[in-house]
Design an enzyme around this catalytic site. Structure first.
Site, mmCIF file in Angstrom:
data_model
loop_
_atom_site.group_PDB
_atom_site.id
_atom_site.type_symbol
_atom_site.label_atom_id
_atom_site.label_comp_id
_atom_site.label_asym_id
_atom_site.label_seq_id
_atom_site.Cartn_x
_atom_site.Cartn_y
_atom_site.Cartn_z
ATOM 1 N N LYS A 1 23.455 0.270 1.229
ATOM 2 C CA LYS A 1 24.558 -0.393 1.368
ATOM 3 C C LYS A 1 25.413 -0.622 -0.132
ATOM 4 O O LYS A 1 24.798 -0.576 -1.063
ATOM 5 C CB LYS A 1 23.724 -2.011 1.343
ATOM 6 C CG LYS A 1 24.886 -3.318 1.261
ATOM 7 C CD LYS A 1 24.099 -4.698 1.551
ATOM 8 C CE LYS A 1 25.027 -5.751 1.767
ATOM 9 N NZ LYS A 1 24.295 -7.010 1.520
ATOM 10 N N SER B 1 21.083 -11.646 5.082
ATOM 11 C CA SER B 1 21.911 -10.575 5.310
ATOM 12 C C SER B 1 21.288 -9.171 5.616
ATOM 13 O O SER B 1 21.968 -8.397 5.836
ATOM 14 C CB SER B 1 22.833 -10.364 3.754
ATOM 15 O OG SER B 1 23.922 -11.596 3.647
ATOM 16 N N SER C 1 25.596 -10.052 5.341
ATOM 17 C CA SER C 1 26.480 -8.862 4.869
ATOM 18 C C SER C 1 25.950 -7.487 4.864
ATOM 19 O O SER C 1 26.769 -6.643 4.434
ATOM 20 C CB SER C 1 26.733 -9.283 3.384
ATOM 21 O OG SER C 1 25.675 -9.257 2.677
#
Lengths: 491, 492
Positions: free
Chosen positions: B81, B180, B156
Site C-alpha cells: 500500500k 482498512s 482504505s
C-alpha cells in the site's frame, strides 16, 4: 531604575530555555551542535518526513532530573509528553513535542546573589521559587532576506529544558542574578554550557508593576527571546519604567507580547502580529510516559556537584577565605575543582592556595591567551604544582616574594616548583649561624639603632632588615631574621 | 494446484521454488502478464517498475542457486500500500500533496522484507492518507472490486485487496486504522489481518491515527497471511509504541490441531442494519465452528454503538496533528500562487488535500480545541477504555469472538461518496478492535446472490495471533472461499 520606585514595585517572572548538553537530539540519534553547515544535522525524524517517529533520548531525561535535584524540585514518578500544535516554518512537524500538565520537575528554588554595596562585600541572597521545569524539543532557525526566508533545521529537535520561575523577581538585577545562578549551577553539573551567544540559554520575561505594599498581580507584558544578559537587563529596566509611566498617566498596561529593540533601546508592541494561540495540547500518541524510579533518582543525586552558594559559604567558614576570593572560586567550577584538588595534596594553607589560584593562576591564564583565559585543559601545571608551591612557602623554604617568581616559571615550563627552586638556588637562607653572622655584622654597622632597640624602641629593628636582606640577596626568611636580630640585640 | 501460476498461493509457489520446479523470474513474469491483462479494468497499481521487479527476481533465483535462502518468502512478491516508505520510491499516500514525493528512507517493515529476500512488487492504490472505506478518495484513480467491477473494493487498503483478489500478486501489505485491511478483504473475498497494536512497527508507515494504525498482511490463505506476518512482526526500537514481545512461530502454530474453542458471538453485532445475506453466511460460519466441537458463547459488548463516534473523535484528532506537517515548506506540494508564508500554508494544503482529508482535519481540530477538548477528546478516550475492557472481560469466557466484517457486501462505487456519514457508520464491526488494540482477521465465507464476496471476522486476545490464526485456519481447511479468483476478461 531597574527595580521600580518608591511607589511602584516591579513583578517579574522568567521562562528560561536551556539547551541540554547531550550528544544527540531529543527524539532521534542525530547529533546536536552549533555551527554545522545548514541542515546537516537532520534525519527523517528531525525533518518530520512522512512516517518518521520520535524515540526518547534518556540522557536528556537524566540531565533534566539533575536540574530538578539541584534546585530541590519535586520529581514526579511519572511525566508525559504532549503535542503543542501550531504552524510555523521553523517547526518541522507543525507541532512541538513538549510537556503540558505532567512536567518532569515541579517546584524548587534557585538561590541568587545580588550585587553588594561594594565589590568586596557580599550582596543580598534571595531564593527565587520555581514553578516547574519541562522538557521539549527546540525548533529550527529562520533567517529573513528581502525576497524570502530560509530555514535551517540544525537546531530543530535539540533537547530544551524550560525552567519557569514564579513571579518572584522584582528588579532587572534580580533577573540577571537568576540567570547567572542558573548558569553557574548548570555548568558545574555539566548539564548545559548556558552560552547565550550560541543560543544555549534564552529568556522570556513577564513584567508587570503594582503599588508597593500590595500583592495583586496586574496585567503583564511578555518579552520573548531575550538572548543576552545585557538584553535581559535593559529590556526589563525599560519595560518597568514604561509601565510605570503608563500607569502614572492614568492609563492601563495592555497584556501583550512586546519586542525588545536593542538598537533603539525600547520595547515595541507586537499586538496584531501575533494572534492568541490555541495549542490544542493532547498527549502524544507516539511516545510512552516516562516513569522514574527511586534508584535512578538516587544515582543521579550522587552525580551532583556541591551547590554554588553552599560551596561559597563553606569556603568562607571552613577555610576563612575572604569574600572576593570565594566568589571567584565558587562561581567557577573549574577553578573550584582546581583549588580543592590542590588542597587534597596540601591542606594546611588554604588561604595561600586560594590566593595562588585566584590571583597568580588567573593572571597567567589571561596573559597566555589573546582575549580570554587559557583553558584549564591547556595548562602546563596541575593542582599539585600549586600545592607544592604553597607547601614551600609554608615551611619557609622560600619567601612569598620568591614564590611569585617561581609561579611564573612553573606556569610556562610545567616544572614542579621544588625543582625550580633547587635549580635556581632560590631557597631561603634559614641557616641560623649564617644569618646570625650577617645580623651581627649589620648590628655592628649601626650602633645607634642597636642602642635604640636596647633602650626599648622595637621599631628600630627595621633599620637592620634592609642591610641583612641585601647581604643575603633577599633569601633570608624575614621571620627568622627578625627573631635573630631580636635575640642578638636583647639577649 | 491451479493451472495458472498467478492463481497459486504463496505457499504453493514456495513449494515449487523449493523443488526447483519454478523460478522467481517465472513467477513474476506470470504476474506481470496478469497485471497487464487485468489491471486496466481494476486500477490497483499506482507504480510498478517492471525492471526492478525482474531484477529482484533474478537476485532471488541466484540466491537459491547458491543454496542461500533468506526466509520462507525469499523470492516471492508482495505489493505495498503506497503508505509504507520504500527508499527512493514514490510515497504518495494516494494524495496530490505527495504526488512527487520520493521517500529517502525505508520503513522498518520494508527493511524486514528486503532482508527476507521478498520481492517488492509495486505500490498500490488507497484512500488518500488512509482516510476512507472505498478507495474512492484516492487523488489519482479509482480501483474496482475484481468480483464486481462496478463496486468498490473497500478501503482504505482497496488496492492491496484488489491486487491479491484479482491474482495480480499473492501477497500484499495494507494498513488498518478502523478496518482498512479487514473491510476490503471482506469486500474482495480474501484474507486480511490486523495485528495487535504494537506488534508491527509503525516506523515508516505514514501516520493517520497514531494510536490506531497497524500494518498487516493480505493474502488468499491464512497460511500465506501467517508467513507474511512472521516477517514483519517484532519489536522495533525506532517505534516507541512497538511492543517488546517475543514473536511466536506462526507457521508452527498453524500446524497445531484444532481445539474445542469457545467462540463468543456478541449480540450487538447481529442487530438491525445487518444485510440478510451477510447474516446468513456469517451464521453458517458460526454453525461450522459449533458442529466441529466448539462452544458458541453469547456475549455482550454494550458499548459497541459508541465505537464509531469515539473513533471519529480520536482518529481525526490525531490525524489533524499528524497531517499538520504537510505544508509545502520542506517537501510535498507547494502552491505557486501564495503571497506570503501563511498564504503558502493555506494554499498548499488547500490544493494538496482532498475533501475527505480536509473534513477529518477540521473535525479533529475542533475536538481538540480549547473549550471542547474535555467534552470530546477526553471523554472519547474514557469510553475507549470501556470498550477495551468489555472485550477483555469477554475474553475471560471465550478464546475468540466471531462477527460479520461488514454490514453489507461491497457497495456500488459512487453510491456513498456524497454521504460520508453513512460511510462512517458502515465501519461499525471493524472499528472497535482498533480502539481496543486487539488483533482481527477477516476470512471469506461466501458470496451474495449477485456474486459479491462476504467476509466474517475473528477477533483475538492481545498478542494472541498464533491462536487466532489457528482458529481461522480451522475454518479455511474446510472451505475454499479464499483462493478463488474472479474471471476477468483479458484486455484493456
Amino acid at each position: 531604575m531597574s527595580a521600580g520606585n518608591e511607589k511602584y514595585e516591579a513583578v517579574i517572572g522568567l521562562e528560561v530555555h536551556v539547551q541540554l548538553k547531550t550528544r544527540a537530539k531529543m527524539f532521534t540519534r542525530v547529533p546536536q551542535g552549533f555551527g554545522a553547515d545548514p541542515n546537516a544535522l537532520t534525519d527523517p525524524v528531525v525533518l518530520g518526513l512522512p512516517g518518521a517517529l520520535p524515540v526518547l533520548n534518556k540522557h536528556a531525561i537524566e540531565q533534566s532530573v539533575k536540574v530538578g535535584l539541584i534546585f530541590g524540585s519535586a520529581i514526579p514518578e511519572v511525566c508525559k509528553w504532549d503535542r503543542k500544535n501550531y504552524f510555523y516554518p521553523d517547526s518541522p512537524k507543525n507541532y512541538q513535542i513538549s510537556q503540558f500538565d505532567q512536567p518532569i520537575c515541579v517546584g524548587g528554588e534557585v538561590e541568587i546573589e545580588l550585587p553588594g554595596e561594594s565589590r568586596n562585600v557580599m550582596g543580598e541572597h534571595k531564593h527565587i521559587k520555581l514553578t516547574r521545569a519541562h522538557l521539549e524539543e527546540d525548533v529550527g532557525k529562520l533567517t529573513h532576506f528581502d525576497q524570502d526566508s530560509l530555514v535551517d533545521y540544525n537546531r530543530a529537535g535539540t533537547p530544551l529544558l524550560e525552567i519557569v520561575t514564579e513571579p518572584d523577581l522584582h528588579s532587572a538585577d534580580e533577573a540577571v542574578a537568576l540567570l547567572q545562578s542558573l548558569r553557574m549551577h548548570l555548568t558545574a553539573a555539566d548539564i548545559s554550557d548556558c552560552d547565550m551567544e550560541k543560543g544555549q540559554m534564552r529568556c522570556d520575561a513577564n513584567v508587570s508593576v503594582r503599588l508597593r505594599g500590595t500583592d495583586v498581580l496586574n496585567k503583564r507584558t511578555e518579552m520573548k527571546n531575550l538572548n543576552s544578559i545585557t538584553g535581559v537587563k535593559n529590556a526589563i529596566s525599560y519595560e518597568i519604567r514604561r509601565q510605570i509611566k503608563v500607569v502614572e498617566a492614568g492609563g492601563a498596561v495592555v497584556q501583550e507580547t512586546r519586542r525588545w529593540d536593542a538598537d533603539a533601546g525600547v520595547t515595541t508592541s507586537m499586538r496584531g502580529k501575533e494572534e492568541a494561540h490555541d495549542y490544542r495540547y493532547f498527549p502524544d500518541p507516539d511516545l510512552m510516559p516516562v516513569k522514574l524510579g527511586k534508584e535512578t533518582l538516587k544515582r543521579l543525586e550522587g552525580t551532583l556537584p556541591e551547590p554554588v552558594f553552599v560551596k561559597q559559604r563553606r569556603y568562607i567558614e571552613e577555610y576563612d577565605l575572604p569574600y572576593t576570593t570565594t566568589s571567584v572560586l565558587a562561581f567557577d567550577w573549574e577553578l573550584a575543582d582546581f583549588f580543592e584538588s590542590a588542597l587534597r595534596e596540601f591542606g594546611d594553607a588554604p588561604k595561600t592556595v586560594a590566593n595562588y589560584v585566584v590571583n597568580e593562576l588567573q593572571r597567567e591564564r589571561s596573559a597566555a591567551d589573546g582575549d580570554g583565559l587559557m583553558p584549564i585543559e591547556s595548562l602546563r601545571i596541575a593542582p599539585a604544582h600549586i600545592a607544592e608551591l604553597a607547601r614551600l612557602v609554608e615551611d619557609a623554604t622560600i619567601s612569598k616574594q620568591t614564590a611569585k617568581e617561581v609561579f611564573v616559571d612553573m606556569f610556562s615550563s610545567g616544572k614542579m616548583p621544588a625543582a625550580i627552586v633547587k635549580e635556581k638556588g632560590l631557597e631561603d637562607k634559614t641557616d641560623t649561624s649564617e644569618i646570625e653572622a650577617i645580623c651581627q655584622q649589620a648590628i655592628e654597622g649601626n650602633p645607634v639603632a642597636a642602642q635604640q632597640v636596647r633602650d626599648g624602641n622595637d621599631k628600630a629593628i627595621n633599620s637592620f632588615i634592609g642591610p641583612v636582606m641585601k647581604a643575603t640577596g633577599g633569601r633570608a626568611n624575614p621571620k627568622v631574621v627578625r627573631d635573630t636580630l631580636a635575640k642578638l640585640l636583647k639577649g | 494446484m491451479s493451472s495458472e501460476i498467478f492463481s497459486r498461493t504463496a505457499a504453493e509457489l514456495r513449494h515449487e521454488l523449493k523443488n526447483g520446479d519454478m523460478t522467481s523470474v517465472a513467477v513474476v513474469e506470470a504476474l506481470l502478464a496478469r497485471v497487464g491483462a487485468v489491471d486496466g479494468q481494476i486500477g490497483a497499481f499506482l507504480h510498478l517498475d517492471r525492471d526492478a521487479v525482474l531484477e529482484q527476481a533474478e537476485a532471488a533465483d541466484a540466491r537459491r542457486a547458491r543454496g542461500e535462502q533468506l526466509s520462507a518468502l525469499d523470492g516471492l512478491p508482495v505489493a505495498l500500500k503506497n503508505v509504507i516508505a520504500v527508499k527512493d520510491r514514490p510515497l504518495t499516500c494516494g494524495s496530490r500533496m505527495l504526488k512527487d514525493f520520493v521517500s529517502p528512507y525505508d520503513a522498518t517493515v520494508t527493511r524486514k522484507l528486503k532482508e527476507a529476500g521478498v520481492i517488492l512488487f509495486g505500490d498500490v492504490n488507497m484512500d488518500e492518507f488512509a482516510m476512507g472505506s472505498s478507495t474512492e478518495n484516492s487523488a489519482f484513480q479509482e480501483t474496482a472490486n475484481p468480483w464486481a467491477l462496478d463496486c468498490a473494493p473497500g478501503g482504505s487498503s482497496g488496492g492491496s485487496a484488489a491486487v491479491v483478489s484479482a491474482g495480480m500478486v499473492p501477497l500484499s501489505l495494507g494498513s488498518d486504522t478502523g478496518g482498512s485491511i479487514r473491510q476490503p478483504a471482506a469486500f474482495c473475498g480474501i484474507v486480511g489481518m490486523k495485528p495487535t497494536y504494537g506488534l508491527v512497527s509503525r516506523f515508516g508507515l505514514v501516520a493517520y491515527a497514531s494510536s490506531l494504525d497497524q500494518i498487516g498482511p493480505m493474502a488468499r490463505s491464512v497460511e500465506d497471511a501467517a508467513a507474511l506476518l512472521q516477517i514483519i512482526a517484532g519489536h522495533d526500537h525506532l517505534d516507541s509504541t512497538s511492543m517488546r514481545t517475543d514473536v511466536p512461530d506462526y507457521e508452527e502454530a498453524l500446524r497445531g490441531h484444532p481445539a474445542p474453542w469457545r467462540i463468543g458471538v456478541p449480540k450487538e453485532y447481529f442487530a438491525e442494519g445487518l444485510d440478510d445475506e451477510v447474516k446468513a453466511r456469517v451464521e453458517q460460519a458460526i454453525e461450522f465452528y459449533r458442529s466441529s466441537g466448539c462452544e458458541i458463547v453469547p456475549v455482550s459488548l454494550p458499548s459497541t454503538d459508541l465505537a464509531v463516534p469515539v473513533y471519529y473523535i480520536i482518529a481525526t484528532a490525531e490525524a489533524s496533528s499528524n497531517l499538520a506537517r504537510y505544508d509545502g515548506v520542506r517537501y510535498g506540494h507547494r502552491s505557486e500562487v501564495a503571497d506570503n508564508a501563511i498564504d503558502l500554508y493555506f494554499k498548499s494544503r488547500g490544493e494538496g488535500f482532498g475533501e475527505e482529508v480536509k473534513r477529518r482535519i477540521i473535525l479533529g481540530t475542533y475536538v481538540l480545541s480549547s473549550g471542547y477538548y474535555d467534552a470530546w477528546y477526553v471523554r472519547a478516550q474514557k469510553v475507549r477504555t470501556l470498550i477495551r475492557n468489555e472485550f477483555l472481560t469477554a475474553f475471560n469466557q471465550v478464546d475468540a469472538l466471531l462477527t460479520p466484517t461488514t454490514p453489507t457486501p461491497a457497495f456500488r462505487r459512487g453510491e456513498k461518496k456524497d454521504d460520508p456519514l453513512s460511510m462512517y457508520l458502515a465501519d461499525i464491526f471493524t472499528i472497535s478492535l482498533n480502539l481496543a488494540g486487539l488483533p482481527g482477521i477477516s476470512l471469506p465465507c461466501g458470496f451474495s446472490g449477485d456474486g459479491r464476496p462476504i467476509g466474517f471476522q475473528l477477533i483475538g486476545k492481545p498478542f494472541g495471533e498464533a491462536e487466532l490464526l489457528r482458529i481461522a485456519r480451522h475454518y479455511e481447511s474446510a472451505h475454499a472461499h479464499a483462493n478463488l479468483i474472479p474471471e476477468l476478461s483479458n484486455g484493456r
